[in-house]
Design a protein around this motif. Structure first.
Motif, PDB file in Angstrom:
ATOM      1  N   LYS A 178     -25.156  23.090 -20.537  1.00 21.73           N
ATOM      2  CA  LYS A 178     -24.966  24.137 -21.551  1.00 21.73           C
ATOM      3  C   LYS A 178     -24.420  25.420 -20.913  1.00 21.73           C
ATOM      4  CE  LYS A 178     -29.195  23.832 -23.599  1.00 21.73           C
ATOM      5  NZ  LYS A 178     -29.723  22.587 -23.023  1.00 21.73           N
ATOM      6  N   LEU A 179     -24.821  25.670 -19.663  1.00 23.61           N
ATOM      7  CA  LEU A 179     -24.328  26.875 -18.972  1.00 23.61           C
ATOM      8  C   LEU A 179     -22.939  26.644 -18.380  1.00 23.61           C
ATOM      9  CD1 LEU A 179     -27.516  27.948 -16.956  1.00 23.61           C
ATOM     10  CD2 LEU A 179     -26.656  28.922 -19.091  1.00 23.61           C
ATOM     11  N   ALA A 180     -22.664  25.394 -18.011  1.00 19.64           N
ATOM     12  CA  ALA A 180     -21.425  25.113 -17.272  1.00 19.64           C
ATOM     13  C   ALA A 180     -20.237  24.827 -18.183  1.00 19.64           C
ATOM     14  CB  ALA A 180     -21.649  23.938 -16.333  1.00 19.64           C
ATOM     15  N   GLY A 181     -20.495  24.525 -19.478  1.00 16.87           N
ATOM     16  CA  GLY A 181     -19.375  24.288 -20.390  1.00 16.87           C
ATOM     17  C   GLY A 181     -18.761  22.905 -20.217  1.00 16.87           C
ATOM     18  N   PRO A 182     -17.524  22.763 -20.723  1.00 18.27           N
ATOM     19  CA  PRO A 182     -16.947  21.409 -20.823  1.00 18.27           C
ATOM     20  C   PRO A 182     -16.730  20.736 -19.485  1.00 18.27           C
ATOM     21  CG  PRO A 182     -15.322  23.096 -21.393  1.00 18.27           C
ATOM     22  CD  PRO A 182     -16.625  23.809 -21.195  1.00 18.27           C
ATOM     23  N   ILE A 183     -16.884  19.420 -19.460  1.00 15.41           N
ATOM     24  CA  ILE A 183     -16.750  18.634 -18.240  1.00 15.41           C
ATOM     25  C   ILE A 183     -15.324  18.703 -17.692  1.00 15.41           C
ATOM     26  CG2 ILE A 183     -16.302  16.486 -19.524  1.00 15.41           C
ATOM     27  CD1 ILE A 183     -17.898  15.027 -17.347  1.00 15.41           C
ATOM     28  N   THR A 184     -14.365  18.921 -18.555  1.00 11.36           N
ATOM     29  CA  THR A 184     -12.964  18.954 -18.108  1.00 11.36           C
ATOM     30  C   THR A 184     -12.628  20.249 -17.364  1.00 11.36           C
ATOM     31  OG1 THR A 184     -12.480  19.722 -20.314  1.00 11.36           O
ATOM     32  CG2 THR A 184     -11.971  17.406 -19.830  1.00 11.36           C
ATOM     33  N   GLY A 185     -13.430  21.289 -17.553  1.00 13.13           N
ATOM     34  CA  GLY A 185     -13.172  22.552 -16.848  1.00 13.13           C
ATOM     35  C   GLY A 185     -14.446  23.354 -16.732  1.00 13.13           C
ATOM     36  N   PRO A 186     -15.409  22.853 -15.920  1.00 15.34           N
ATOM     37  CA  PRO A 186     -16.715  23.535 -15.867  1.00 15.34           C
ATOM     38  C   PRO A 186     -16.611  24.933 -15.273  1.00 15.34           C
ATOM     39  CG  PRO A 186     -16.766  21.444 -14.635  1.00 15.34           C
ATOM     40  CD  PRO A 186     -15.349  21.719 -14.992  1.00 15.34           C
ATOM     41  N   ARG A 187     -17.561  25.770 -15.668  1.00 18.47           N
ATOM     42  CA  ARG A 187     -17.670  27.116 -15.106  1.00 18.47           C
ATOM     43  C   ARG A 187     -18.602  27.045 -13.881  1.00 18.47           C
ATOM     44  NH1 ARG A 187     -20.600  29.153 -19.250  1.00 18.47           N
ATOM     45  NH2 ARG A 187     -18.768  28.723 -20.487  1.00 18.47           N
ATOM     46  N   PRO A 188     -18.291  27.769 -12.794  1.00 12.51           N
ATOM     47  CA  PRO A 188     -19.250  27.794 -11.667  1.00 12.51           C
ATOM     48  C   PRO A 188     -20.540  28.488 -12.090  1.00 12.51           C
ATOM     49  CG  PRO A 188     -17.101  28.680 -10.999  1.00 12.51           C
ATOM     50  CD  PRO A 188     -17.078  28.560 -12.502  1.00 12.51           C
ATOM     51  N   VAL A 189     -21.671  27.894 -11.738  1.00  7.81           N
ATOM     52  CA  VAL A 189     -22.977  28.494 -12.062  1.00  7.81           C
ATOM     53  C   VAL A 189     -23.788  28.561 -10.767  1.00  7.81           C
ATOM     54  CG1 VAL A 189     -25.096  28.243 -13.410  1.00  7.81           C
ATOM     55  CG2 VAL A 189     -22.921  27.472 -14.376  1.00  7.81           C
ATOM     56  N   PRO A 190     -24.247  29.776 -10.387  1.00  2.00           N
ATOM     57  CA  PRO A 190     -25.045  29.845  -9.158  1.00  2.00           C
ATOM     58  C   PRO A 190     -26.297  28.984  -9.278  1.00  2.00           C
ATOM     59  CG  PRO A 190     -24.993  31.986 -10.289  1.00  2.00           C
ATOM     60  CD  PRO A 190     -24.118  31.060 -11.068  1.00  2.00           C
ATOM     61  N   SER A 191     -26.706  28.376  -8.152  1.00  7.13           N
ATOM     62  CA  SER A 191     -27.860  27.474  -8.193  1.00  7.13           C
ATOM     63  C   SER A 191     -29.188  28.218  -8.171  1.00  7.13           C
ATOM     64  CB  SER A 191     -27.802  26.484  -7.031  1.00  7.13           C
ATOM     65  OG  SER A 191     -26.727  25.606  -7.197  1.00  7.13           O
ATOM     66  N   GLY A 192     -29.150  29.543  -8.043  1.00  9.67           N
ATOM     67  CA  GLY A 192     -30.390  30.295  -8.077  1.00  9.67           C
ATOM     68  C   GLY A 192     -30.091  31.780  -8.041  1.00  9.67           C
ATOM     69  N   ILE A 204     -13.543  27.076  -7.606  1.00 11.20           N
ATOM     70  CA  ILE A 204     -13.246  26.242  -8.775  1.00 11.20           C
ATOM     71  C   ILE A 204     -14.198  25.064  -8.681  1.00 11.20           C
ATOM     72  CG2 ILE A 204     -11.582  24.702  -9.869  1.00 11.20           C
ATOM     73  CD1 ILE A 204      -9.368  26.509  -8.910  1.00 11.20           C
ATOM     74  N   VAL A 205     -14.941  24.844  -9.770  1.00 11.76           N
ATOM     75  CA  VAL A 205     -15.883  23.726  -9.786  1.00 11.76           C
ATOM     76  C   VAL A 205     -15.326  22.645 -10.707  1.00 11.76           C
ATOM     77  CG1 VAL A 205     -18.196  22.998 -10.478  1.00 11.76           C
ATOM     78  CG2 VAL A 205     -17.884  25.153  -9.263  1.00 11.76           C
ATOM     79  N   LEU A 206     -15.363  21.416 -10.243  1.00 10.53           N
ATOM     80  CA  LEU A 206     -14.847  20.308 -11.048  1.00 10.53           C
ATOM     81  C   LEU A 206     -15.892  19.199 -11.146  1.00 10.53           C
ATOM     82  CD1 LEU A 206     -11.229  20.029  -9.596  1.00 10.53           C
ATOM     83  CD2 LEU A 206     -11.906  20.996 -11.796  1.00 10.53           C
ATOM     84  N   SER A 207     -15.659  18.307 -12.110  1.00 12.07           N
ATOM     85  CA  SER A 207     -16.495  17.124 -12.211  1.00 12.07           C
ATOM     86  C   SER A 207     -15.937  16.086 -11.241  1.00 12.07           C
ATOM     87  CB  SER A 207     -16.459  16.612 -13.653  1.00 12.07           C
ATOM     88  OG  SER A 207     -17.412  15.608 -13.815  1.00 12.07           O
TER      89      SER A 207
END
Ligand SMILES: Cc1ncc(COP(=O)(O)O)c(C=O)c1O
Length: 456
Positions: A178-192, A204-207
């Motif tokens: 829900k935080l990262a958005g669509p699988i085709t173009g995810p948003r980077p989300v810090p792990s903590g 750039i974060v990808l699936s």
């Protein structure tokens, strides 16, 4: 948030009766050690409920807790004990080296060359190597070196992978979709918390295993990319193998756009094969990070690369420093470990053993109509409780049953089998596990899975 004051008091009474000394030590430990253990991966939020077992000692493929339970160990210190606990040859090599030389000098010494040469001889793409202390340190250096060499800023990484705790890469591991958005173009989300959000622009974060999104991003921004960092098989989301052609694509596209390819072989190194995943899959990266298996249980990591890449250190244009880098304990451990790993037929034998276990688990679960997917390459694997194949983090999150895995962990623990309770970790088979160990584990699995099936 966990109320630590109630965990041992309210713990399942049967568990508490079974592991009373661990409960006592956990109560003591949490007064002075945050979370009651030295790494968050050993604490309650990571799955060690109601409290972690405290270890008395390990030997070979076995580990004993303070309450006297002996386990066949598939946790293996989260990977490093590739040659079993207290391997006598490595232990002796380290003790002798410390007795004969010392521990660290602030100057180079001959054993360092020996250890480096053996790693260079073992890992296909590595022409030069620097030793350091942890996988996180090695990855931090790899990222900065890739930026220094290319003069670029952007790093591509993948959801579900873990590359240690440094700010530059501590992003989008087990991210909430829900935080990262669509699988085709995810948003980077810090792990903590505590990671500077400004670093988002450098990533750039990808699936993973999605060739199309990778090719699209490289076509758009490939000329800005310093490096693509990947686990060559994902061992930080259970176990996920690359789809045919995917690693080849990462290699060809990075070469095409002048970006570097970093294989984070902290887990896969010396495990999938003696030369790591790069030997197994036949793909050479520009930079390799190694740890875990490298020192046979002693704390050592390394960054290795081609002479072309490592020349930035050699020529003094990049300072890779560290007081404890390449200390005597590390180099003695690496040298002895590399020798032991070179035993002819060792990997073939242990891979076959691991596959026997994996195939046995698949068969037992299948006979009981429990849907599982056992994925791995012999000496490391995970049993997903899933009706569907899993190719990336999103599918693991959507399809794998944590609840069934928890039951499986508890059932196996009570039958003398130890592995990580979190279904996003994995099971390690060491190079000293025996056929008799596997027979016992399969018997325990048969009983455990039957108990789970009877409750369904
Ligand atoms: C693939 C990978 N990279 C890096 C790290 C970080 O290594 P360390 O825990 O030694 O800092 C880990 C740790 O598990 C890992 O699995």
């Amino acid at each position: 948030m966990i109320d630590l004051d109630v965990v041992t008091r309210d713990a399942d009474p049967a568990y508490k009766a079974w592991a009373p000394k661990s409960a006592e030590l956990f109560d003591k430990a949490r007064q002075v050690v945050p979370g009651g253990a030295g790494s968050s991966a050993r604490t309650i939020p990571f799955g060690w409920e109601p409290y972690p077992l405290f270890v008395a000692q390990g030997l070979g493929s076995r580990i004993t807790d303070v309450d006297g339970h002996e386990f066949i160990d598939y946790l293996l210190g989260l990977g490093p004990m590739i040659l079993g606990h207290r391997n006598p040859t490595i232990t002796q090599a380290v003790v002798e080296a410390v007795q004969n030389y010392g521990t660290c000098f602030g100057l180079p010494y001959e054993l360092e060359i020996e250890a480096a040469q053996k790693v260079v001889d073992t890992v296909p793409s590595v022409e030069m190597v620097r030793f350091t202390n942890s996988g996180s340190e090695a990855v931090g250096s790899a990222i900065r070196i890739s930026r220094a060499v290319t003069g670029r800023r952007l790093i591509i990484r993948f959801e579900g992978h873990y590359h240690g705790w440094q700010d530059t890469v501590y992003w989008s591991n087990h991210v909430d979709p829900k935080l990262a958005g669509p699988i085709t173009g995810p948003r980077p989300v810090p792990s903590g918390p505590g990671v500077p959000i400004e670093l988002e622009d450098t990533l750039i974060v990808l699936s993973w295993n999605d060739a199309e999104s990778f090719q699209r991003v490289m076509a758009e921004r490939g000329h800005e990319v310093a490096a693509v960092i990947t686990e060559p098989a994902v061992l930080n989301t259970g176990c996920i193998l690359p789809l045919p052609g995917y690693l080849e694509l990462l290699r060809s596209e990075t070469t095409k756009y002048g970006a570097l390819l970093i294989f984070d072989e902290v887990i896969t190194g010396f495990r999938f094969a003696r030369g790591g995943a790069q030997e197994w899959f036949g793909i050479n990266p520009d930079i390799t990070t190694m740890a875990k298996g490298l020192g046979g249980g002693f704390p050592v990591a390394a960054i290795g690369g081609t002479k072309e890449v490592m020349s930035i250190i050699a020529e003094g244009r990049y300072s890779h420093s560290g007081t404890y880098n390449a200390n005597v304990i590390q180099c003695a451990a690496v040298s002895a470990t590399m020798d032991l790993l070179a035993e002819p037929g060792l990997y073939e034998r242990q891979r076959a053993l691991g596959f026997r276990l994996a195939d046995g688990l698949t068969e037992i679960a299948g006979n009981l109509d429990i849907p599982v997917r056992v994925e791995g390459l012999g000496t490391v694997f995970q049993m997903w409780f899933s009706e569907k194949d899993i190719h990336n983090w999103r599918e693991a999150d959507a399809y794998a049953s944590e609840e069934l895995f928890n039951q499986w962990y508890r059932e196996m623990l009570s039958r003398g089998q130890l592995f990580h309770p979190n279904h996003l970790e994995n099971l390690f088979v060491s190079l000293v596990h025996t056929d008799a160990d596997i027979d016992k584990t399969l018997q325990a699995a048969s009983d455990s899975l039957a108990a789970i099936a009877s409750r369904r």
